[in-house]
Design a protein around this motif. Structure first.
Motif, PDB file in Angstrom:
ATOM      1  N   ALA A  23       0.829  -1.204   0.000  1.00  0.00           N
ATOM      2  CA  ALA A  23       0.000   0.000   0.000  1.00  0.00           C
ATOM      3  C   ALA A  23       0.864   1.255   0.000  1.00  0.00           C
ATOM      4  O   ALA A  23       0.565   2.238  -0.684  1.00  0.00           O
ATOM      5  N   ARG A  24       1.968   1.228   0.749  1.00  0.00           N
ATOM      6  CA  ARG A  24       2.879   2.384   0.759  1.00  0.00           C
ATOM      7  C   ARG A  24       3.531   2.581  -0.604  1.00  0.00           C
ATOM      8  O   ARG A  24       3.930   3.689  -0.953  1.00  0.00           O
ATOM      9  N   ALA A  25       3.649   1.488  -1.350  1.00  0.00           N
ATOM     10  CA  ALA A  25       4.210   1.583  -2.701  1.00  0.00           C
ATOM     11  C   ALA A  25       3.159   1.996  -3.724  1.00  0.00           C
ATOM     12  O   ALA A  25       3.415   1.962  -4.927  1.00  0.00           O
ATOM     13  N   GLU A  26       1.952   2.360  -3.230  1.00  0.00           N
ATOM     14  CA  GLU A  26       0.866   2.898  -4.060  1.00  0.00           C
ATOM     15  C   GLU A  26       0.342   1.862  -5.052  1.00  0.00           C
ATOM     16  O   GLU A  26      -0.034   2.192  -6.179  1.00  0.00           O
ATOM     17  N   LEU A  27       0.275   0.600  -4.596  1.00  0.00           N
ATOM     18  CA  LEU A  27      -0.350  -0.433  -5.414  1.00  0.00           C
ATOM     19  C   LEU A  27      -1.843  -0.552  -5.106  1.00  0.00           C
ATOM     20  O   LEU A  27      -2.510  -1.443  -5.610  1.00  0.00           O
ATOM     21  N   GLY A  28      -2.338   0.348  -4.279  1.00  0.00           N
ATOM     22  CA  GLY A  28      -3.742   0.335  -3.911  1.00  0.00           C
ATOM     23  C   GLY A  28      -3.897   0.362  -2.413  1.00  0.00           C
ATOM     24  O   GLY A  28      -2.937   0.562  -1.668  1.00  0.00           O
ATOM     25  N   SER A  29      -5.134   0.156  -1.962  1.00  0.00           N
ATOM     26  CA  SER A  29      -5.414   0.119  -0.531  1.00  0.00           C
ATOM     27  C   SER A  29      -4.853  -1.167   0.059  1.00  0.00           C
ATOM     28  O   SER A  29      -4.414  -2.076  -0.661  1.00  0.00           O
ATOM     29  N   ARG A  30      -4.890  -1.261   1.380  1.00  0.00           N
ATOM     30  CA  ARG A  30      -4.436  -2.506   2.004  1.00  0.00           C
ATOM     31  C   ARG A  30      -5.309  -3.672   1.578  1.00  0.00           C
ATOM     32  O   ARG A  30      -4.823  -4.787   1.378  1.00  0.00           O
ATOM     33  N   ARG A  31      -6.605  -3.430   1.441  1.00  0.00           N
ATOM     34  CA  ARG A  31      -7.509  -4.509   1.035  1.00  0.00           C
ATOM     35  C   ARG A  31      -7.172  -5.005  -0.370  1.00  0.00           C
ATOM     36  O   ARG A  31      -7.111  -6.205  -0.623  1.00  0.00           O
ATOM     37  N   SER A  32      -6.923  -4.073  -1.290  1.00  0.00           N
ATOM     38  CA  SER A  32      -6.570  -4.501  -2.644  1.00  0.00           C
ATOM     39  C   SER A  32      -5.174  -5.125  -2.677  1.00  0.00           C
ATOM     40  O   SER A  32      -4.911  -6.026  -3.480  1.00  0.00           O
ATOM     41  N   SER A  33      -4.302  -4.684  -1.784  1.00  0.00           N
ATOM     42  CA  SER A  33      -2.979  -5.296  -1.685  1.00  0.00           C
ATOM     43  C   SER A  33      -3.092  -6.729  -1.175  1.00  0.00           C
ATOM     44  O   SER A  33      -2.360  -7.620  -1.629  1.00  0.00           O
ATOM     45  N   GLU A  34      -4.007  -6.957  -0.250  1.00  0.00           N
ATOM     46  CA  GLU A  34      -4.244  -8.316   0.231  1.00  0.00           C
ATOM     47  C   GLU A  34      -4.714  -9.222  -0.903  1.00  0.00           C
ATOM     48  O   GLU A  34      -4.319 -10.388  -0.995  1.00  0.00           O
ATOM     49  N   LYS A  35      -5.532  -8.677  -1.791  1.00  0.00           N
ATOM     50  CA  LYS A  35      -6.015  -9.461  -2.929  1.00  0.00           C
ATOM     51  C   LYS A  35      -4.862  -9.859  -3.843  1.00  0.00           C
ATOM     52  O   LYS A  35      -4.800 -10.996  -4.338  1.00  0.00           O
ATOM     53  N   LEU A  36      -3.922  -8.937  -4.070  1.00  0.00           N
ATOM     54  CA  LEU A  36      -2.754  -9.241  -4.890  1.00  0.00           C
ATOM     55  C   LEU A  36      -1.961 -10.400  -4.299  1.00  0.00           C
ATOM     56  O   LEU A  36      -1.479 -11.284  -5.018  1.00  0.00           O
ATOM     57  N   ILE A  37      -1.831 -10.388  -2.973  1.00  0.00           N
ATOM     58  CA  ILE A  37      -1.088 -11.457  -2.296  1.00  0.00           C
ATOM     59  C   ILE A  37      -1.814 -12.786  -2.439  1.00  0.00           C
ATOM     60  O   ILE A  37      -1.218 -13.812  -2.809  1.00  0.00           O
ATOM     61  N   LEU A  38      -3.110 -12.790  -2.177  1.00  0.00           N
ATOM     62  CA  LEU A  38      -3.895 -14.033  -2.239  1.00  0.00           C
ATOM     63  C   LEU A  38      -3.933 -14.608  -3.650  1.00  0.00           C
ATOM     64  O   LEU A  38      -4.053 -15.824  -3.831  1.00  0.00           O
ATOM     65  N   GLU A  39      -3.832 -13.749  -4.659  1.00  0.00           N
ATOM     66  CA  GLU A  39      -3.847 -14.210  -6.048  1.00  0.00           C
ATOM     67  C   GLU A  39      -2.479 -14.745  -6.502  1.00  0.00           C
ATOM     68  O   GLU A  39      -2.323 -15.186  -7.634  1.00  0.00           O
ATOM     69  N   GLY A  40      -1.473 -14.691  -5.603  1.00  0.00           N
ATOM     70  CA  GLY A  40      -0.154 -15.219  -5.933  1.00  0.00           C
ATOM     71  C   GLY A  40       0.642 -14.345  -6.867  1.00  0.00           C
ATOM     72  O   GLY A  40       1.546 -14.828  -7.557  1.00  0.00           O
ATOM     73  N   ARG A  41       0.362 -13.045  -6.873  1.00  0.00           N
ATOM     74  CA  ARG A  41       1.031 -12.135  -7.802  1.00  0.00           C
ATOM     75  C   ARG A  41       2.239 -11.429  -7.173  1.00  0.00           C
ATOM     76  O   ARG A  41       2.950 -10.687  -7.839  1.00  0.00           O
ATOM     77  N   VAL A  42       2.464 -11.698  -5.888  1.00  0.00           N
ATOM     78  CA  VAL A  42       3.523 -11.007  -5.162  1.00  0.00           C
ATOM     79  C   VAL A  42       4.619 -12.006  -4.781  1.00  0.00           C
ATOM     80  O   VAL A  42       4.331 -13.111  -4.315  1.00  0.00           O
ATOM     81  N   CYS A  43       5.875 -11.594  -5.001  1.00  0.00           N
ATOM     82  CA  CYS A  43       7.030 -12.418  -4.618  1.00  0.00           C
ATOM     83  C   CYS A  43       7.907 -11.639  -3.637  1.00  0.00           C
ATOM     84  O   CYS A  43       8.050 -10.418  -3.755  1.00  0.00           O
ATOM     85  N   VAL A  44       8.469 -12.353  -2.682  1.00  0.00           N
ATOM     86  CA  VAL A  44       9.448 -11.788  -1.763  1.00  0.00           C
ATOM     87  C   VAL A  44      10.720 -12.604  -1.904  1.00  0.00           C
ATOM     88  O   VAL A  44      10.707 -13.823  -1.703  1.00  0.00           O
ATOM     89  N   ASN A  45      11.793 -11.925  -2.278  1.00  0.00           N
ATOM     90  CA  ASN A  45      13.072 -12.610  -2.511  1.00  0.00           C
ATOM     91  C   ASN A  45      12.905 -13.772  -3.487  1.00  0.00           C
ATOM     92  O   ASN A  45      13.394 -14.883  -3.265  1.00  0.00           O
ATOM     93  N   ASN A  46      12.136 -13.490  -4.558  1.00  0.00           N
ATOM     94  CA  ASN A  46      11.920 -14.436  -5.661  1.00  0.00           C
ATOM     95  C   ASN A  46      11.057 -15.640  -5.288  1.00  0.00           C
ATOM     96  O   ASN A  46      11.009 -16.610  -6.037  1.00  0.00           O
TER      97      ASN A  46
END
Length: 257
Positions: A23-46
């Protein structure tokens, strides 16, 4: 699952929830950021992350969404600091000991994170930044970033002892070695050594010297890759100049910010 951190990496006190980071990176609200995570679109350290409770260390972990690097919109800042002995290279300590952020002004800088650590009694060069891509590259073993130290040891090593350091020693089941090992000055009961390493192992210099029977009495890091501590006084800091910034980003394959 994100791989557990080594003992010399960031602790929970330096971390924040992944959805807040997005959310701080302006990818949307926290709720929409949670959706990105649940959809498997986010990686941490690859590594793909789908757990909402995941925490990351800004300036340390590499976060991507749909394959693109994600960095909070705060201006990127790069600081060189001369850490004195008796200061922790962390942003919090439950025991109330001095921490590295105590040496920075309370206002005027974004939240910065140390790239790697120096142990409590080691002094010298620490890089602090909020540039996660740079921090990730500097700590990734594939880049083999050199770290140069001056170590005062008890006793006076021989050339044969120094050759052992360059050939490699085994400590706690790990093979450690120095790419350079030279005597700077020799006294009656101690000597100053210049040691260059690139593995980034926990207490690497102390373990190397212990392995050949010359324990460290005093330790200072004077260089990280192309960055040189120089005459910066203990406890003081300064921003990297443009040349230093270009050189440190270049060694990990990044363009100048």
């Amino acid at each position: 699952m994100i791989k557990p951190r080594r003992q010399n990496e960031s602790t929970d006190g330096d971390q924040e929830r992944l959805q807040r980071y997005l959310a701080r990176a302006e990818l949307g609200s926290r709720r929409s950021s949670e959706k990105l995570i649940l959809e498997g679109r986010v990686c941490v350290n690859n590594q793909v992350v789908t757990q909402l409770g995941t925490k990351v260390s800004p300036g340390i972990d590499k976060v991507t969404c749909d394959g693109k690097l994600v960095t909070p919109s705060d201006s990127l800042v790069y600081i060189m600091l001369h850490k004195p002995a008796g200061v922790l290279t962390t942003l919090s300590d439950p025991r109330g000991r001095p921490i590295i952020s105590d040496l920075l002004p309370s206002e005027g800088l974004p939240r910065l994170f140390p790239v790697g650590r120096l142990d409590y009694q080691t002094e010298g060069l620490v890089l602090l930044t909020n540039d996660g891509a740079l921090a990730y590259g500097l700590m990734h073993p594939s880049f083999e970033i050199e770290r140069e130290y001056l170590a005062k040891v008890r006793g006076c090593p021989t050339l044969a002892n120094l050759a052992k350091l360059k050939a490699g020693v085994v400590s706690d089941g790990e093979k450690l070695w120095a790419t350079q090992a030279n005597i700077v000055t020799r006294g009656a009961s101690s000597a100053w050594l210049k040691l260059v390493v690139h593995q980034g192992r926990y207490h690497e210099i102390r373990r190397l010297c212990d392995a050949i029977g010359y324990p460290v009495l005093q330790l200072q890091r004077v260089r990280i890759g192309p960055l040189v501590l120089g005459k910066l006084a203990k406890g003081c800091w300064r921003r990297l100049n443009l040349g230093e910034l270009a050189s440190i980003r270049r060694v990990v394959g990044l363009r100048t910010a």
